[in-house]
Design an enzyme around this catalytic site. Structure first.
Site, mmCIF file in Angstrom:
data_model
loop_
_atom_site.group_PDB
_atom_site.id
_atom_site.type_symbol
_atom_site.label_atom_id
_atom_site.label_comp_id
_atom_site.label_asym_id
_atom_site.label_seq_id
_atom_site.Cartn_x
_atom_site.Cartn_y
_atom_site.Cartn_z
ATOM 1 C CB SER A 152 0.096 39.812 -16.497
ATOM 2 O OG SER A 152 0.496 39.344 -17.784
ATOM 3 C CE1 TYR A 165 5.305 39.222 -14.305
ATOM 4 C CE2 TYR A 165 4.054 38.285 -16.133
ATOM 5 C CZ TYR A 165 4.435 39.381 -15.366
ATOM 6 O OH TYR A 165 3.924 40.621 -15.657
HETATM 7 N N1 LIG Z 1 5.416 45.591 -19.064
HETATM 8 C C1 LIG Z 1 4.499 44.694 -19.376
HETATM 9 O O1 LIG Z 1 4.365 44.263 -20.537
HETATM 10 C C2 LIG Z 1 3.569 44.172 -18.320
HETATM 11 C C3 LIG Z 1 2.470 43.414 -18.741
HETATM 12 C C4 LIG Z 1 1.593 42.917 -17.791
HETATM 13 C C5 LIG Z 1 1.804 43.206 -16.456
HETATM 14 N N2 LIG Z 1 2.878 43.956 -16.070
HETATM 15 C C6 LIG Z 1 3.035 44.218 -14.650
HETATM 16 O O2 LIG Z 1 3.140 45.603 -14.443
HETATM 17 C C7 LIG Z 1 3.904 45.852 -13.254
HETATM 18 C C8 LIG Z 1 5.011 46.836 -13.580
HETATM 19 O O3 LIG Z 1 5.910 46.221 -14.485
HETATM 20 P P1 LIG Z 1 6.880 47.046 -15.433
HETATM 21 O O4 LIG Z 1 6.729 46.481 -16.788
HETATM 22 O O5 LIG Z 1 6.691 48.499 -15.223
HETATM 23 O O6 LIG Z 1 8.284 46.554 -14.866
HETATM 24 P P2 LIG Z 1 9.590 47.362 -14.430
HETATM 25 O O7 LIG Z 1 9.845 48.497 -15.359
HETATM 26 O O8 LIG Z 1 10.644 46.323 -14.247
HETATM 27 O O9 LIG Z 1 9.173 47.983 -13.013
HETATM 28 C C9 LIG Z 1 8.938 47.149 -11.924
HETATM 29 C C10 LIG Z 1 8.849 48.002 -10.685
HETATM 30 O O10 LIG Z 1 8.600 47.147 -9.557
HETATM 31 C C11 LIG Z 1 9.387 47.611 -8.489
HETATM 32 N N3 LIG Z 1 9.707 46.524 -7.572
HETATM 33 C C12 LIG Z 1 10.251 45.315 -7.861
HETATM 34 N N4 LIG Z 1 10.431 44.608 -6.735
HETATM 35 C C13 LIG Z 1 9.972 45.385 -5.723
HETATM 36 C C14 LIG Z 1 9.893 45.223 -4.310
HETATM 37 N N5 LIG Z 1 10.330 44.090 -3.703
HETATM 38 N N6 LIG Z 1 9.366 46.209 -3.562
HETATM 39 C C15 LIG Z 1 8.950 47.349 -4.155
HETATM 40 N N7 LIG Z 1 8.999 47.577 -5.484
HETATM 41 C C16 LIG Z 1 9.528 46.589 -6.245
HETATM 42 C C17 LIG Z 1 10.636 48.211 -9.086
HETATM 43 O O11 LIG Z 1 11.081 49.277 -8.256
HETATM 44 P P3 LIG Z 1 12.412 49.219 -7.335
HETATM 45 O O12 LIG Z 1 13.391 48.318 -8.009
HETATM 46 O O13 LIG Z 1 12.838 50.655 -7.272
HETATM 47 O O14 LIG Z 1 11.924 48.705 -6.007
HETATM 48 C C18 LIG Z 1 10.139 48.760 -10.427
HETATM 49 O O15 LIG Z 1 9.845 50.139 -10.359
HETATM 50 C C19 LIG Z 1 4.406 44.486 -12.784
HETATM 51 O O16 LIG Z 1 3.556 43.971 -11.788
HETATM 52 C C20 LIG Z 1 4.298 43.648 -14.036
HETATM 53 O O17 LIG Z 1 4.181 42.279 -13.756
HETATM 54 C C21 LIG Z 1 3.766 44.437 -16.965
#
Ligand SMILES: NC(=O)c1ccc[n+]([C@@H]2O[C@H](COP(=O)([O-])OP(=O)(O)OC[C@H]3O[C@@H](n4cnc5c(N)ncnc54)[C@H](OP(=O)(O)O)[C@@H]3O)[C@@H](O)[C@H]2O)c1
Length: 261
Positions: A152, A165
């Site tokens: 990120s 985070y």
């Molecule tokens: N959205 C943004 O603006 C942004 C920006 C920078 C980085 N990111 C990064 O991008 C990645 C995806 O984020 P997102 O925005 O798509 O969030 P999200 O919609 O909340 O999705 C997060 C995913 O992680 C999975 N997860 C959480 N804990 C887990 C575990 N213990 N084992 C396996 N899977 C797990 C969840 O699946 P289950 O609950 O089904 O396990 C869910 O599908 C993250 O690493 C986040 O930090 C996001």
């Protein structure tokens, strides 16, 4: 010209592909020709991702995965390999969680949850993947592979209410570089993608509220990202198009990292 972005014949595993960015990553890799293993805890949501990929003409399968559980990580790789009839060539280490609280209100459980998922989880999955990728292939040389960690832009800057985070993501960047160094001679590349703000379940409450209107003004391109804005950078890192890149971190953030002081 060869399609250097093609993933035809590759087996890619995406963690956290039950929704958000992970689902988009899985769809993108499948559209590029990979057989995709959709890995997360919510089986029903993983099945939806598989159905979406199949409806678009791609190939996907689902496995149960909790990235915080080392034995479960190994079992998920075993299951993915057995179902596909082929080992995993590409891993997208995407699963992540966030706690947004003032530093003084963050509990020990909050801290552990974020670190266990975002940092230890990325390490466990990368280590398991790399052990398998380092194993000899048919010619006796390491089989090799490609790991893409999702970091990120907060790894490089500061923000309030996001300590655990931000620190976990800074750790992912350092882990990416150290693994790249250690694994290069085994034919394994390790890079990271550092997205800026993309509206997903992780941040919808904040970004679609009044705080979001303030945040968006700090983004030079004047908008939040869309999941599909990450398709190109992800495909670059996941494919042979980045064959001479390892230890790199690519930001995809609408210019937020270069905003004016
Ligand atoms: N959205 C943004 O603006 C942004 C920006 C920078 C980085 N990111 C990064 O991008 C990645 C995806 O984020 P997102 O925005 O798509 O969030 P999200 O919609 O909340 O999705 C997060 C995913 O992680 C999975 N997860 C959480 N804990 C887990 C575990 N213990 N084992 C396996 N899977 C797990 C969840 O699946 P289950 O609950 O089904 O396990 C869910 O599908 C993250 O690493 C986040 O930090 C996001």
């Amino acid at each position: 010209m060869n399609d250097i972005f093609s993933l035809s014949g590759r087996h890619a595993l995406v963690t956290g592909a039950s929704g958000g960015l992970g689902r988009q990553f899985a769809r993108t890799l499948a559209a590029a020709g990979a057989l995709v293993t959709v890995a997360a805890r919510r089986a029903d949501r993983c099945a939806e991702t598989v159905t979406l990929i199949a409806a678009a003409g791609g190939r996907a399968q689902a496995v149960n995965l909790d990235v915080t559980d080392a034995a479960g990580v190994a079992a998920a790789f075993d299951a993915a390999t057995e179902m596909a009839g082929a080992p995993v060539d590409v891993v997208v280490n995407n699963a992540g969680v966030a706690v947004t609280k003032p530093a003084l209100k963050v509990t020990e459980d909050d801290w552990d949850w974020v670190m266990d998922t975002n940092l230890k989880g990325v390490w466990l999955v990368a280590q398991e993947a790399a052990r398998r990728m380092a194993a000899p292939g048919p010619d006796g040389a390491p089989r090799g592979g490609n790991i893409v960690n999702i970091a990120s832009i907060i790894a490089f800057r500061q923000g309030s209410r996001i300590a655990s985070y931000a620190i976990s993501k800074a750790g992912v960047v350092q882990l990416t570089k150290i693994l790249a160094l250690e694994l290069a001679d085994k034919g394994i590349r390790v890079n990271a993608l550092a997205p800026g703000y993309v509206i997903t379940d992780m941040n919808r409450d904040i970004l679609e509220g009044p705080a979001g209107q303030v945040i968006v003004q700090r983004i030079p391109q004047g908008r939040f990202g869309r999941p599909e804005d990450l398709d190109g950078p992800l495909l670059l890192l996941a494919s042979d198009a980045s064959s001479f890149m390892t230890g790199s971190v690519i930001a995809a953030d609408g210019g937020q990292l270069v905003n004016s002081l």
